[in-house]
Design an enzyme around this catalytic site. Structure first.
Site: not given
Length: 265
Positions: A124-126, A129-130
């Protein structure tokens, strides 16, 4: 639980978009756009417009803004595309996720931020945002590629004139020249963007070619049973036919599937 919102589209045709309502992720994604657009504006105002050579300013301005546009387009696709969420509800036999209750297929993992199981979830990559999963991996790869290229181009625009000035003796101990705040801002943004994006691009490309997600690498799990050669694994993510669509954030890697409603999670 995800909130379902009707999607707008042509009559008789539905599609599904995806958006994760996470405060930290939204802030990180917004800051990415602010940094890229801010760097583009500062570069244009402080470096290219004052240039004596109009052709130099036009060529480098067009190249940098093209790379920035492609990076932001890929970022938007990675952020707003369903990464490969497993449908909720009743399904065939098999293990069920204890958190969301879906029938968890092989190589799917539950994301605590998205609150869904994601097929071939990498992480999950902030910053987008996904999750990075089966259905948006191409867009994330292109985002890191164009960010790294744009940052490298910016570093060259700043570094080459500085090296020329140093060779002419303009940066000796008696020099009174001090870098402008705008150039320091551009240098920091370009350096951070290049280091981050190039490292992420290399790790993603390795994961795609070996058909092992980051989670599988950390858990020392083997690749899936359908894994092929590195070339076939690359084609599975970017598209089955080698073309310019491979490097286009506007081209989907495969045929469009029927979409449902808009999901906000």
């Amino acid at each position: 639980m995800p909130a379902r919102v009707p999607a707008l589209g042509a009559p008789g045709r539905t599609r599904r978009m995806w958006f994760v309502c996470d405060v930290l992720g939204i802030a990180c994604a917004a800051s990415t756009w602010v940094l890229v657009l801010g760097a583009a504006g500062v570069l244009l105002r402080a470096q290219l417009l004052p240039a004596r050579d109009a052709a130099y300013g036009l060529a480098h301005g067009a190249l940098f803004h093209l790379l920035a546009f492609l990076a932001l387009a890929a970022h938007a696709r990675a952020m707003l595309s369903d990464p490969g969420s497993v449908p909720l509800g009743a399904a065939a036999r098999g293990p069920r996720c204890p958190l969301c209750g879906c029938a968890q297929p092989p190589r799917a993992h539950h994301c605590m931020v998205c609150r869904r199981c994601i097929r071939k979830m990498d992480h999950h990559c902030p910053w987008v945002n996904n999750c990075v999963g089966e259905d948006n991996r191409k867009y994330f790869l292109l985002f890191t590629l164009y960010t790294a290229l744009g940052s490298l181009h910016l570093l060259l625009l700043l570094g080459v004139p500085a090296l020329r000035g140093y060779a002419r003796g303009e940066w000796d101990s008696h020099s009174t020249l001090t870098p402008r705040a705008s150039l320091i801002f551009l240098l920091l943004v370009a350096l951070k963007g290049f280091l981050f994006a190039s490292a992420m691009f290399a790790t993603q490309l390795h994961a795609i070619c070996t058909d092992r997600t980051r989670i599988e690498q950390l858990r020392r799990e083997r690749a899936g049973p359908g894994s092929g050669s590195k070339w076939m694994n690359l084609k599975a993510v970017l598209g089955h036919r080698l073309s310019l669509a491979w490097i286009s954030p506007f081209a989907s890697p495969g045929p469009q599937r029927a979409r449902g409603a808009l999901f906000v999670v």
